[in-house]
Motif scaffolding. Structure first.
Motif, PDB file in Angstrom:
ATOM      1  N   GLY A 170      95.148  60.892  32.677  1.00  0.00           N
ATOM      2  CA  GLY A 170      94.338  61.512  32.661  1.00  0.00           C
ATOM      3  C   GLY A 170      93.557  62.584  33.245  1.00  0.00           C
ATOM      4  N   HIS A 171      92.555  62.746  33.172  1.00  0.00           N
ATOM      5  CA  HIS A 171      91.866  62.982  34.738  1.00  0.00           C
ATOM      6  C   HIS A 171      90.147  63.453  33.718  1.00  0.00           C
ATOM      7  CE1 HIS A 171      91.953  66.918  31.509  1.00  0.00           C
ATOM      8  NE2 HIS A 171      90.431  66.224  31.928  1.00  0.00           N
ATOM      9  N   ASN A 172      89.705  62.484  34.980  1.00  0.00           N
ATOM     10  CA  ASN A 172      87.648  62.314  35.198  1.00  0.00           C
ATOM     11  C   ASN A 172      86.914  63.416  33.939  1.00  0.00           C
ATOM     12  OD1 ASN A 172      85.839  60.479  35.621  1.00  0.00           O
ATOM     13  ND2 ASN A 172      84.595  62.022  37.322  1.00  0.00           N
ATOM     14  N   ILE A 173      86.432  63.124  33.805  1.00  0.00           N
ATOM     15  CA  ILE A 173      85.369  64.049  32.519  1.00  0.00           C
ATOM     16  C   ILE A 173      83.598  63.520  33.014  1.00  0.00           C
ATOM     17  CG2 ILE A 173      87.299  64.965  30.960  1.00  0.00           C
ATOM     18  CD1 ILE A 173      85.900  62.804  29.522  1.00  0.00           C
ATOM     19  N   GLU A 174      83.762  62.437  33.182  1.00  0.00           N
ATOM     20  CA  GLU A 174      82.375  61.634  33.478  1.00  0.00           C
ATOM     21  C   GLU A 174      82.461  60.588  34.711  1.00  0.00           C
ATOM     22  OE1 GLU A 174      78.708  59.320  30.531  1.00  0.00           O
ATOM     23  OE2 GLU A 174      80.897  60.255  29.857  1.00  0.00           O
ATOM     24  N   ASP A 175      81.273  60.388  35.608  1.00  0.00           N
ATOM     25  CA  ASP A 175      81.314  58.741  36.138  1.00  0.00           C
ATOM     26  C   ASP A 175      80.350  58.068  35.126  1.00  0.00           C
ATOM     27  OD1 ASP A 175      82.835  59.283  38.128  1.00  0.00           O
ATOM     28  OD2 ASP A 175      80.929  60.872  39.433  1.00  0.00           O
ATOM     29  N   VAL A 176      80.995  56.858  34.184  1.00  0.00           N
ATOM     30  CA  VAL A 176      80.889  55.791  34.423  1.00  0.00           C
ATOM     31  C   VAL A 176      80.522  54.646  34.913  1.00  0.00           C
ATOM     32  CG1 VAL A 176      81.001  54.827  31.901  1.00  0.00           C
ATOM     33  CG2 VAL A 176      81.787  56.959  32.220  1.00  0.00           C
ATOM     34  N   THR A 177      79.227  53.874  35.012  1.00  0.00           N
ATOM     35  CA  THR A 177      79.549  52.723  35.398  1.00  0.00           C
ATOM     36  C   THR A 177      80.057  51.652  35.036  1.00  0.00           C
ATOM     37  OG1 THR A 177      77.447  52.054  34.988  1.00  0.00           O
ATOM     38  CG2 THR A 177      77.162  53.153  36.645  1.00  0.00           C
ATOM     39  N   PRO A 178      80.466  50.468  35.568  1.00  0.00           N
ATOM     40  CA  PRO A 178      81.773  49.766  34.724  1.00  0.00           C
ATOM     41  C   PRO A 178      79.857  48.623  33.729  1.00  0.00           C
ATOM     42  CG  PRO A 178      81.660  49.439  37.216  1.00  0.00           C
ATOM     43  CD  PRO A 178      80.910  50.207  36.729  1.00  0.00           C
ATOM     44  N   GLU A 179      79.091  49.197  34.110  1.00  0.00           N
ATOM     45  CA  GLU A 179      77.755  48.662  33.025  1.00  0.00           C
ATOM     46  C   GLU A 179      77.811  49.090  31.922  1.00  0.00           C
ATOM     47  OE1 GLU A 179      77.301  47.350  36.709  1.00  0.00           O
ATOM     48  OE2 GLU A 179      77.043  49.004  35.923  1.00  0.00           O
ATOM     49  N   GLU A 180      77.676  50.724  32.187  1.00  0.00           N
ATOM     50  CA  GLU A 180      77.365  51.725  30.760  1.00  0.00           C
ATOM     51  C   GLU A 180      78.873  51.686  29.940  1.00  0.00           C
ATOM     52  OE1 GLU A 180      76.559  54.531  28.579  1.00  0.00           O
ATOM     53  OE2 GLU A 180      75.420  53.447  29.199  1.00  0.00           O
ATOM     54  N   MET A 181      80.009  51.959  31.040  1.00  0.00           N
ATOM     55  CA  MET A 181      81.599  51.293  30.074  1.00  0.00           C
ATOM     56  C   MET A 181      81.726  49.784  29.240  1.00  0.00           C
ATOM     57  SD  MET A 181      85.237  51.698  32.783  1.00  0.00           S
ATOM     58  CE  MET A 181      84.019  52.057  33.859  1.00  0.00           C
ATOM     59  N   GLN A 182      81.189  49.046  29.525  1.00  0.00           N
ATOM     60  CA  GLN A 182      81.133  48.021  28.876  1.00  0.00           C
ATOM     61  C   GLN A 182      80.213  47.773  27.960  1.00  0.00           C
ATOM     62  OE1 GLN A 182      82.448  45.056  28.838  1.00  0.00           O
ATOM     63  NE2 GLN A 182      81.893  44.960  26.987  1.00  0.00           N
ATOM     64  N   ARG A 183      78.949  48.595  27.875  1.00  0.00           N
ATOM     65  CA  ARG A 183      77.626  49.231  26.738  1.00  0.00           C
ATOM     66  C   ARG A 183      78.291  50.158  25.468  1.00  0.00           C
ATOM     67  NH1 ARG A 183      75.043  52.487  24.247  1.00  0.00           N
ATOM     68  NH2 ARG A 183      76.330  54.310  25.902  1.00  0.00           N
ATOM     69  N   ARG A 184      80.041  50.826  26.204  1.00  0.00           N
ATOM     70  CA  ARG A 184      80.110  51.958  25.037  1.00  0.00           C
ATOM     71  C   ARG A 184      81.337  51.075  23.955  1.00  0.00           C
ATOM     72  NH1 ARG A 184      80.488  57.797  28.624  1.00  0.00           N
ATOM     73  NH2 ARG A 184      78.494  57.499  29.113  1.00  0.00           N
ATOM     74  N   TYR A 185      81.602  50.811  25.090  1.00  0.00           N
ATOM     75  CA  TYR A 185      82.911  49.571  24.645  1.00  0.00           C
ATOM     76  C   TYR A 185      82.293  48.590  23.517  1.00  0.00           C
ATOM     77  CZ  TYR A 185      87.370  46.372  24.473  1.00  0.00           C
ATOM     78  OH  TYR A 185      88.799  46.255  23.869  1.00  0.00           O
ATOM     79  N   THR A 186      82.006  47.426  24.056  1.00  0.00           N
ATOM     80  CA  THR A 186      80.397  46.828  22.995  1.00  0.00           C
ATOM     81  C   THR A 186      80.998  47.596  21.761  1.00  0.00           C
ATOM     82  OG1 THR A 186      80.029  45.012  24.577  1.00  0.00           O
ATOM     83  CG2 THR A 186      78.895  45.256  22.120  1.00  0.00           C
ATOM     84  N   ALA A 187      80.062  48.717  22.016  1.00  0.00           N
ATOM     85  CA  ALA A 187      79.127  49.604  20.905  1.00  0.00           C
ATOM     86  C   ALA A 187      80.482  49.752  19.678  1.00  0.00           C
ATOM     87  CB  ALA A 187      78.485  50.758  21.666  1.00  0.00           C
ATOM     88  N   MET A 188      81.744  50.479  20.196  1.00  0.00           N
ATOM     89  CA  MET A 188      82.757  51.092  19.614  1.00  0.00           C
ATOM     90  C   MET A 188      82.900  49.762  18.925  1.00  0.00           C
ATOM     91  SD  MET A 188      86.056  52.721  21.229  1.00  0.00           S
ATOM     92  CE  MET A 188      87.537  51.326  21.940  1.00  0.00           C
ATOM     93  N   MET A 189      83.374  48.830  19.855  1.00  0.00           N
ATOM     94  CA  MET A 189      84.341  47.024  18.769  1.00  0.00           C
ATOM     95  C   MET A 189      83.032  46.880  17.400  1.00  0.00           C
ATOM     96  SD  MET A 189      86.952  46.700  20.193  1.00  0.00           S
ATOM     97  CE  MET A 189      87.587  48.370  20.372  1.00  0.00           C
ATOM     98  N   ALA A 190      82.000  47.327  17.325  1.00  0.00           N
ATOM     99  CA  ALA A 190      81.102  47.035  16.730  1.00  0.00           C
ATOM    100  C   ALA A 190      81.336  47.429  15.556  1.00  0.00           C
ATOM    101  CB  ALA A 190      79.514  47.061  17.261  1.00  0.00           C
ATOM    102  N   THR A 191      81.935  48.642  15.806  1.00  0.00           N
ATOM    103  CA  THR A 191      81.895  49.272  13.820  1.00  0.00           C
ATOM    104  C   THR A 191      83.450  49.943  13.651  1.00  0.00           C
ATOM    105  OG1 THR A 191      83.186  51.568  15.713  1.00  0.00           O
ATOM    106  CG2 THR A 191      80.617  51.676  14.988  1.00  0.00           C
TER     107      THR A 191
END
Length: 147
Positions: free
Chosen positions: A126-147
């Motif tokens: 992998g390579h980095n494309i965006e700096d994401v905080t752990p909180e934002e990662m969790q928010r995105r992960y939760t949203a992804m799991m809800a779909t």
């Protein structure tokens, strides 16, 4: 007690071929190897730079140390950050690896994909494309799991 380093250690079928594959694919250097009179490699180290060393050896089934090929899989994956994941995955496939997941952008700010090398080990590149905080990662992960 202080921890100074962590070394991944792979057991492979045909360590000499694995060393050649990894050195050519990743552009890294072999540090050294210890070879038995029979030719079996008891220990080798590959320098990935920046203090990262991969240790490997041939399998020793007589001591319960089998290769990933011998057992049909490995529960461990190596994750390597590079400048261009797409290019390295393309090189790996051309060198004989099997594509597992084509590179794609992920919610955690990385573009990555994965392949299985000819020795039975999975590599996530992998390579980095965006700096994401752990909180934002969790928010995105939760949203992804809800779909």
């Amino acid at each position: 007690m202080a921890i100074h380093e962590l070394f991944p250690y792979l057991r492979v079928h045909d360590a000499a071929a694995a060393i050649a594959f990894y050195c050519a694919l990743f552009g890294v250097k072999e540090k050294f190897r210890l070879t038995e009179p029979s030719g079996r490699i008891g220990h080798a180290e590959i320098d990935f730079g920046h203090g990262a060393t991969l240790m490997l050896s041939d399998a020793y089934p007589e001591y319960g140390m089998d290769s990933a090929q011998a057992i049909g899989a490995s529960p461990v994956a190596m994750h390597l950050h590079v400048d261009n994941a797409d290019a390295l995955i393309d090189r790996a496939i051309a060198a004989g690896a099997t594509l597992v997941m084509a590179p794609q952008d992920h919610f955690y700010g990385e573009r990555s994909g994965s392949f299985d090398d000819p020795f039975g080990h999975r590599w996530s590149i992998g390579h980095n494309i965006e700096d994401v905080t752990p909180e934002e990662m969790q928010r995105r992960y939760t949203a992804m799991m809800a779909t």
